[in-house]
Motif scaffolding. Structure first.
Motif, PDB file in Angstrom:
ATOM      1  N   ASP A 176       5.293  13.332   1.360  1.00  0.00           N
ATOM      2  CA  ASP A 176       5.740  12.348   0.384  1.00  0.00           C
ATOM      3  C   ASP A 176       5.008  11.028   0.609  1.00  0.00           C
ATOM      4  O   ASP A 176       4.726  10.653   1.752  1.00  0.00           O
ATOM      5  N   PRO A 177       4.697  10.298  -0.452  1.00  0.00           N
ATOM      6  CA  PRO A 177       4.051   8.993  -0.267  1.00  0.00           C
ATOM      7  C   PRO A 177       4.982   8.007   0.415  1.00  0.00           C
ATOM      8  O   PRO A 177       6.205   8.073   0.263  1.00  0.00           O
ATOM      9  N   ALA A 190       2.560   4.298  -7.382  1.00  0.00           N
ATOM     10  CA  ALA A 190       2.656   5.651  -6.830  1.00  0.00           C
ATOM     11  C   ALA A 190       2.166   6.688  -7.843  1.00  0.00           C
ATOM     12  O   ALA A 190       1.473   7.650  -7.484  1.00  0.00           O
ATOM     13  N   ALA A 191       2.503   6.483  -9.116  1.00  0.00           N
ATOM     14  CA  ALA A 191       2.069   7.424 -10.148  1.00  0.00           C
ATOM     15  C   ALA A 191       0.549   7.438 -10.285  1.00  0.00           C
ATOM     16  O   ALA A 191      -0.068   8.498 -10.456  1.00  0.00           O
ATOM     17  N   ALA A 213       0.863  -1.182   0.000  1.00  0.00           N
ATOM     18  CA  ALA A 213       0.000   0.000   0.000  1.00  0.00           C
ATOM     19  C   ALA A 213       0.895   1.227   0.000  1.00  0.00           C
ATOM     20  O   ALA A 213       1.895   1.272   0.723  1.00  0.00           O
ATOM     21  N   ILE A 214       0.566   2.184  -0.826  1.00  0.00           N
ATOM     22  CA  ILE A 214       1.255   3.471  -0.825  1.00  0.00           C
ATOM     23  C   ILE A 214       0.263   4.501  -0.305  1.00  0.00           C
ATOM     24  O   ILE A 214      -0.861   4.609  -0.822  1.00  0.00           O
ATOM     25  N   ALA A 215       0.634   5.212   0.747  1.00  0.00           N
ATOM     26  CA  ALA A 215      -0.274   6.149   1.408  1.00  0.00           C
ATOM     27  C   ALA A 215       0.283   7.558   1.351  1.00  0.00           C
ATOM     28  O   ALA A 215       1.494   7.764   1.461  1.00  0.00           O
ATOM     29  N   SER A 233       4.559  -2.346 -10.500  1.00  0.00           N
ATOM     30  CA  SER A 233       5.712  -1.833  -9.758  1.00  0.00           C
ATOM     31  C   SER A 233       5.271  -0.737  -8.784  1.00  0.00           C
ATOM     32  O   SER A 233       4.215  -0.125  -8.943  1.00  0.00           O
ATOM     33  N   GLU A 234       6.106  -0.483  -7.780  1.00  0.00           N
ATOM     34  CA  GLU A 234       5.802   0.586  -6.826  1.00  0.00           C
ATOM     35  C   GLU A 234       5.776   1.939  -7.521  1.00  0.00           C
ATOM     36  O   GLU A 234       4.952   2.801  -7.177  1.00  0.00           O
ATOM     37  N   ASP A 235       6.634   2.139  -8.483  1.00  0.00           N
ATOM     38  CA  ASP A 235       6.655   3.423  -9.192  1.00  0.00           C
ATOM     39  C   ASP A 235       5.340   3.648  -9.939  1.00  0.00           C
ATOM     40  O   ASP A 235       4.784   4.757  -9.914  1.00  0.00           O
TER      41      ASP A 235
END
Length: 500
Positions: free
Chosen positions: A309-310, A295-296, A244-246, A290-292
């Protein structure tokens, strides 16, 4: 012999909810110590709740206005799901009832009868949900019943800042006698004969002894996992998301009284509106994205400017083999992890600590008592798991390998049976007081396109004219009263103005 010393390892939401309830309900004659370290952060994305949180807050004597003001809280009437059934689809799991049963016949059977007969006036299932009609208009009021009708009113939960909630609980707990020790645990000391935990040793060299230990140490599971060696049951085969990206962001133009869950190519995004900001996150499968890229996608779908920042959170869905082992009870992430799709993280903390209070042991630590606790908590985790799997499995998307795999995967037998029963008969049964009600299952199954082949013969007791009037009256009462409610933003402002 009574337990006199309880040691809670870890703070955050789990630790301070545990401390707050224990000191309120069992505080007399009980010494409660909570150990936490400012060097260790908390996961802190649990910002959306479900209605039983009100029972907990009331049990510890929390004033609602003070709580909402202190935590940046807003009200929550349900969760909107977008792109889950298919791209462009949208529905809501709204709290509260839908329609009104007649005798022994659940409402949705009358709606199914009208729909299968091709009646144009049947309309959407959510035309009969007062919570949905209020939420879709961004309206809210405390209302137990719709005036001059037999219909239930608004059923609400909250959005709030989990870190501020823990801080608010801490203030009340310390005022009630809980002792907080700042420090990092370096060692766990066990009895050589029975393996029970006797004490923990801090980095400072201080030793803290206890009779009962509560593990609120998060994913690390310092006591239940590392010290006692309790294994972990992995559910990744059913719930493949593992990241998870928060990121917090400014609020958008609306203050919605509901959580948003927006499905993307390999997972989903949450939006949670607070007074002072919005919580945002993207849950995804690292095997498919991917995480990138994740995140995008998240940063490109914020409604306001990012405020930080995430950050990435890694997890593995599943549960402990046992939740209570010897004289240690795990609460929160040390017990297991189910992604926050249906806002159950804080609820599972709540029910774990409530069950501990209900089954509070003495120094004998009766094996039957521990077995019953483990059975009840295990059942709850498994039924919540099935409900979350349902959202993934019941999709019609063909735009990515992720969604195809989720649709085609074999699911637990308990879920297969429930789906088959609804598909063939329209029947839904709540088992053993499980968390999610028949209405909750109904909304997700219908919302994602599963329509029954039949309905109960009991729905035929109304004539066609009676059925039409019954549905029309419900729609009219719900629509008219939802339109009269004040705006959500106004309701929140009015409440916090009354805080002490």
């Amino acid at each position: 012999m009574r337990i006199r010393r309880v040691v809670i390892v870890g703070g955050g939401t789990a630790g301070w909810m545990s401390a707050a309830l224990l000191t309120k309900v069992l505080g007399t004659g009980l010494s409660i110590t909570l150990i936490e370290s400012d060097e260790i952060g908390t996961v802190g994305v649990g910002e959306a709740t479900i209605p039983p949180i009100q029972v907990f807050n009331q049990a510890i004597g929390m004033n609602e206005a003070d709580f909402v003001k202190a935590t940046g809280g807003t009200f929550k009437l349900g969760i909107e799901f977008e792109n889950w059934g298919g791209l462009g689809d949208r529905y809501m799991h709204a709290f509260g009832t839908i329609g009104r049963p007649l005798g022994l016949t659940p409402f949705h059977n009358f709606w199914l009868r009208a729909r299968q007969a091709g009646r144009a006036d049947a309309g959407s299932l959510w035309n009969y949900s007062f919570n949905y009609q209020a939420a879709s208009r961004d309206r809210y009021a405390r209302l137990d019943r719709i005036p001059n009708s037999p219909l239930e009113g608004i059923v609400e939960a909250y959005h709030f800042d989990a870190g501020l909630y823990a801080r608010f609980l801490r203030q009340g707990s310390e005022a009630g006698g809980v002792k907080r020790i700042e420090g990092m645990i370096m060692g766990v000391n066990r009895d050589g004969e029975n393996g029970f935990i006797r004490s923990v040793t801090l980095k400072s060299g201080e030793t803290v002894e206890g009779d009962l230990f509560i593990d609120c140490s998060g994913f690390r599971a310092l006591l239940i996992g590392e010290a006692l060696g309790v294994g972990y049951e992995d559910w990744t085969r059913w719930l493949p998301c593992d990241r998870a990206i928060a990121v917090p962001a400014e609020n958008g133009p609306r203050l919605r009284p509901y959580t948003q869950s927006i499905a993307h190519k390999a997972g989903w995004q949450w939006r949670i509106p607070l007074q002072h900001r919005a919580g945002n996150g993207h849950v995804f499968s690292s095997n498919h994205m991917s995480e990138d890229e994740a995140a995008a996608i998240l940063m490109g779908n914020l409604e306001g400017k990012p405020l930080a920042d995430p950050r990435t959170i890694r997890f593995r869905t599943g549960r402990r083999a046992t939740f209570w082992e010897k004289n240690c009870v795990s609460v929160g992430l040390s017990s297991g992890f189910l992604e926050p799709l249906e806002s159950t993280s804080i609820h599972l903390i709540q029910t774990s600590i409530v069950r501990l209070v209900q089954m509070f042991p003495d120094l004998n630590f009766a094996a039957a008592n521990i077995a019953e606790y483990n059975a009840q908590v295990g059942f709850e985790y498994e039924r919540v798991r099935d409900f979350i799997i349902l959202h993934y499995h019941l999709n019609r998307r063909t735009d990515s390998a992720f969604w195809t795999a989720c649709r085609e995967m074999a699911v637990p037998e308990s879920l297969t049976h429930r789906l088959d029963l609804f598909r063939q008969t329209g029947r839904i049964f709540r088992e053993n007081n499980e968390l999610f009600s028949e209405v909750a299952w109904l909304q997700v199954m219908v919302g994602q396109g599963l329509m029954p082949e039949s309905f109960t013969p009991l729905a035929d007791k109304l004539s066609d004219d009676q059925l039409g009037r019954y549905l029309a009256d419900l729609r009219q009462i719900i629509d008219a009263n939802a339109g009269r409610l004040p705006g959500h933003r106004e309701a929140v402002a009015r409440l916090i103005a009354s805080a002490v």
